[in-house]
Design a protein around this motif. Structure first.
Motif: not given
Length: 276
Positions: A166, A184, A238
């Motif tokens: 993840s 996440k 991210e």
């Protein structure tokens, strides 16, 4: 039911994370796998044994599995699983590994490759897998038994990271990594931590680390360098619009709670001392 797995690559800052994991998963079934010490053979014999001894019913209830285990431990769990892990600058990682094993050998009164040889000698002879692309070994599931880590091992590690992780944290960007983990994995409790298992530099006197062979470390650990770059790039990708705000909140919480956590640790150590 989903099970989160923290794949703790030794000397990447994972010990600091463990107290936060305990808080985030408080009240939820979890298992902490502690399968290795100094010996490779002991590591191989005990790897994931706690899961082997656990009933299927208990495994299905697990929300968190953590410890020094290779990729692949999810195969022992009858749930959907999602990994997280930290990667670290290989130069710092190799130095930390060398110091750890050297100090451990000295503490145990042992003569070993770690106390007799310099880091340069160990790297040149590839005498220890602990200084040879160890992060790729963990993430690919290859482990310590393979003498030379290959491009195939690296590509397998990247495939695992892409498909089953993840999030990937970076030790040198610890706060940003925690914020990403929380996002996440859906952590809703506040984030805070105190540094743990920080090496004592004074105790490393006498070990052959003064002339750290940076170039040799990089050439010997070229696949770890690539996996470290992967971690940096992925963490940057991210990042969200709220990441910096959440990092500032984490820093503020650490500042406020830090003295109380330190006082609690000191009291706990005192109690242990008087009862020992």
């Amino acid at each position: 039911m989903k099970t989160d797995i923290f794949l703790h690559i030794p000397k990447t800052g994972g010990t600091t994370l463990h107290s936060l994991l305990t808080f985030q998963y408080m009240g939820k079934p979890s298992v902490w796998l502690k399968p290795w010490r100094q010996s490779k053979d002991v590591y191989e014999r005990r790897r994931g044994k706690e899961l082997d001894d656990m009933s299927v019913k208990k495994k299905k209830r697990l929300r968190l599995v953590r410890g020094h285990v290779y990729y692949g431990v999810h195969q022992k769990i009858p749930n959907d699983c999602s990994y997280v892990a930290f990667v670290r600058d290989p130069v710092k990682h190799v130095r930390s590994q060398y110091k750890y094993f050297g100090l451990l050998s000295r503490q145990n009164g042992e003569e070993s490759v770690w106390t007799k040889n310099s880091m340069k000698e160990i790297l040149k002879t590839r005498e220890s897998p602990w200084l040879d692309n160890m992060q790729v070994r963990w993430l690919s599931g290859t482990g310590l038994e393979v003498k030379n880590v290959s491009k195939e091992n690296y590509e397998r590690a990247v495939q695992h990271l892409e498909e089953d992780f993840s999030a990937v944290g970076v030790t040198e960007k610890f706060d940003a990594s925690l914020v990403t983990f929380a996002q996440k994995l859906g952590w809703i409790r506040p984030l805070f931590y105190r540094r743990a298992n920080v090496q004592n530099h004074k105790k490393s006197e006498g070990l052959h680390i003064s002339d750290m062979p940076v170039g040799l470390i990089k050439s010997t650990n070229k696949w770890d360098l690539k996996i470290y770059k992967y971690g940096l790039d992925r963490l940057a990708r991210e990042k969200t619009a709220k990441t910096d705000q959440r990092i500032r909140r984490l820093e503020m919480t650490n500042t406020l709670l830090g003295p109380f956590i330190d006082a609690f640790r000191g009291a706990r150590q005192f109690v242990r001392h008087i009862h020992s």
